[in-house]
Design a protein around this motif. Structure first.
Motif, PDB file in Angstrom:
ATOM      1  N   GLU A  56      10.367   0.470  -7.518  1.00  0.00           N
ATOM      2  CA  GLU A  56      10.575   1.916  -7.624  1.00  0.00           C
ATOM      3  C   GLU A  56       9.919   2.651  -6.457  1.00  0.00           C
ATOM      4  O   GLU A  56      10.517   3.567  -5.862  1.00  0.00           O
ATOM      5  CB  GLU A  56       9.995   2.413  -8.953  1.00  0.00           C
ATOM      6  N   LEU A  57       8.699   2.247  -6.097  1.00  0.00           N
ATOM      7  CA  LEU A  57       8.014   2.896  -4.975  1.00  0.00           C
ATOM      8  C   LEU A  57       8.734   2.612  -3.660  1.00  0.00           C
ATOM      9  O   LEU A  57       8.832   3.483  -2.788  1.00  0.00           O
ATOM     10  CB  LEU A  57       6.563   2.410  -4.904  1.00  0.00           C
ATOM     11  N   GLY A  58       9.244   1.382  -3.514  1.00  0.00           N
ATOM     12  CA  GLY A  58      10.003   1.058  -2.314  1.00  0.00           C
ATOM     13  C   GLY A  58      11.284   1.865  -2.230  1.00  0.00           C
ATOM     14  O   GLY A  58      11.684   2.309  -1.145  1.00  0.00           O
ATOM     15  N   VAL A  77       7.935   5.218  -0.247  1.00  0.00           N
ATOM     16  CA  VAL A  77       6.509   5.535  -0.128  1.00  0.00           C
ATOM     17  C   VAL A  77       5.647   4.273  -0.119  1.00  0.00           C
ATOM     18  O   VAL A  77       4.428   4.354  -0.249  1.00  0.00           O
ATOM     19  CB  VAL A  77       6.054   6.458  -1.279  1.00  0.00           C
ATOM     20  N   LEU A  78       6.274   3.111   0.046  1.00  0.00           N
ATOM     21  CA  LEU A  78       5.533   1.852  -0.015  1.00  0.00           C
ATOM     22  C   LEU A  78       5.703   1.098   1.294  1.00  0.00           C
ATOM     23  O   LEU A  78       6.797   1.033   1.848  1.00  0.00           O
ATOM     24  CB  LEU A  78       6.058   0.986  -1.172  1.00  0.00           C
ATOM     25  N   GLN A  85       0.846  -1.192   0.000  1.00  0.00           N
ATOM     26  CA  GLN A  85       0.000   0.000   0.000  1.00  0.00           C
ATOM     27  C   GLN A  85       0.882   1.243   0.000  1.00  0.00           C
ATOM     28  O   GLN A  85       1.945   1.266   0.621  1.00  0.00           O
ATOM     29  CB  GLN A  85      -0.916   0.018   1.226  1.00  0.00           C
ATOM     30  N   LEU A  86       0.418   2.274  -0.707  1.00  0.00           N
ATOM     31  CA  LEU A  86       1.153   3.539  -0.734  1.00  0.00           C
ATOM     32  C   LEU A  86       1.015   4.277   0.593  1.00  0.00           C
ATOM     33  O   LEU A  86      -0.079   4.355   1.157  1.00  0.00           O
ATOM     34  CB  LEU A  86       0.616   4.443  -1.847  1.00  0.00           C
ATOM     35  N   LYS A  87       2.125   4.824   1.075  1.00  0.00           N
ATOM     36  CA  LYS A  87       2.065   5.702   2.244  1.00  0.00           C
ATOM     37  C   LYS A  87       1.598   7.097   1.831  1.00  0.00           C
ATOM     38  O   LYS A  87       0.899   7.778   2.576  1.00  0.00           O
ATOM     39  CB  LYS A  87       3.448   5.812   2.890  1.00  0.00           C
ATOM     40  N   SER A  88       2.017   7.524   0.668  1.00  0.00           N
ATOM     41  CA  SER A  88       1.629   8.842   0.155  1.00  0.00           C
ATOM     42  C   SER A  88       1.736   8.814  -1.362  1.00  0.00           C
ATOM     43  O   SER A  88       2.447   7.989  -1.934  1.00  0.00           O
ATOM     44  CB  SER A  88       2.537   9.937   0.729  1.00  0.00           C
ATOM     45  N   TRP A  89       0.998   9.710  -1.992  1.00  0.00           N
ATOM     46  CA  TRP A  89       1.001   9.741  -3.454  1.00  0.00           C
ATOM     47  C   TRP A  89       2.349  10.219  -3.973  1.00  0.00           C
ATOM     48  O   TRP A  89       3.017  11.043  -3.347  1.00  0.00           O
ATOM     49  CB  TRP A  89      -0.104  10.662  -3.960  1.00  0.00           C
ATOM     50  N   VAL A  90       2.752   9.678  -5.111  1.00  0.00           N
ATOM     51  CA  VAL A  90       4.018  10.072  -5.708  1.00  0.00           C
ATOM     52  C   VAL A  90       3.866  10.048  -7.223  1.00  0.00           C
ATOM     53  O   VAL A  90       3.127   9.225  -7.768  1.00  0.00           O
ATOM     54  CB  VAL A  90       5.151   9.115  -5.257  1.00  0.00           C
ATOM     55  N   SER A  91       4.525  10.973  -7.892  1.00  0.00           N
ATOM     56  CA  SER A  91       4.531  10.989  -9.354  1.00  0.00           C
ATOM     57  C   SER A  91       5.672  10.118  -9.846  1.00  0.00           C
ATOM     58  O   SER A  91       6.760  10.107  -9.261  1.00  0.00           O
ATOM     59  CB  SER A  91       4.718  12.417  -9.873  1.00  0.00           C
ATOM     60  N   VAL A  92       5.428   9.383 -10.903  1.00  0.00           N
ATOM     61  CA  VAL A  92       6.450   8.487 -11.441  1.00  0.00           C
ATOM     62  C   VAL A  92       6.710   8.845 -12.894  1.00  0.00           C
ATOM     63  O   VAL A  92       5.827   9.290 -13.623  1.00  0.00           O
ATOM     64  CB  VAL A  92       6.015   7.013 -11.328  1.00  0.00           C
TER      65      VAL A  92
END
Length: 234
Positions: free
Chosen positions: A186-188, A192-193, A136-143
């Motif tokens: 990438e999110l990790g 933010v993951l 689950q995402l902790k916070s939104w992020v642009s990729v």
């Protein structure tokens, strides 16, 4: 099984008289020694029609030998049924004892295997529920590339709502397994993951609550507020 129990309690006096005359010799010559026991402990019950009409149950004996024409529904509860003519001979009785003995030896061996398997199953610890990781995402992020696709945006939306497994992520976003794993890496890397181990559920299972279509006005509105607010729920 070294001996087998037999009960002749369910013979009328005339049938029992003939049985007693031949039983002593027949029981010694059988492949399995027989011993007279009370009916509730017998593996073999000897029965004639006169007594079949007078009782309501044969108990738990697996074997029944009928002398003469015995017609009763009680025989349905027996596992093995043998029949003797009213004027049976010593040879007939020995043969009947031998056939019953062979059945009982096999029956006893099968029951021992079943009991052993049951005891082993009872002794083994219950298998623990299979676990799988969900993300689950902790916070939104642009990729950026190569993750700036419609499927990846759908995956981010899924991850923002609730913990999902890789299988669920692929199913509902349209990503293939390799791209989904790459996105999670990438999110990790960006911190933010978060991951959590939960009981596994089939990949095609629906989420715990109805999911709004990704193009719905309500979901897009909330995502817009979240993005503008730096990832904090609206």
């Amino acid at each position: 099984m070294q001996t087998a129990g037999i009960s002749a309690e369910l013979l009328t006096p005339s049938s029992r008289h003939r049985f007693v005359q031949l039983y002593g010799v027949a029981s010694r010559k059988s492949v399995l020694p027989w011993k007279e026991v009370p009916r509730d402990r017998a593996q073999l019950i000897v029965l004639d029609q006169g007594m079949a009409d007078a009782i309501s149950s044969l108990g738990k004996a697996p074997c029944v030998v009928c002398i003469g024409q015995v017609r009763t529904a009680m025989l349905d509860s027996a596992t093995w049924v043998g029949r003797l003519e009213v004027d049976y001979t010593l040879s007939d009785l020995i043969d009947m004892f031998d056939r019953a003995a062979v059945f009982l030896l096999d029956w006893d061996a099968r029951n021992k295997v079943i009991r052993h398997a049951s005891e082993q199953a009872a002794a083994e610890p219950a298998p623990s529920a299979r676990q799988e990781f969900r993300y689950q995402l902790k916070s939104w992020v642009s990729v950026g590339a190569p993750f700036n696709t419609g499927a990846c945006i759908r995956a981010l939306a899924l991850l923002s709502r609730e913990p999902v497994s890789i299988a669920q992520l692929c199913l509902h976003s349209g990503l293939d397994n390799m791209m989904a794993r790459g996105l999670l890496v990438e999110l990790g890397r960006r911190g933010v993951l978060r991951g959590v181990a939960q009981p596994a559920i089939p990949a095609a299972s629906s989420p715990s609550h109805p999911r709004e279509p990704l193009h719905s006005k309500g979901l897009l509105s909330r995502l817009g507020r979240w993005i503008r607010g730096g990832g904090k729920p609206g």
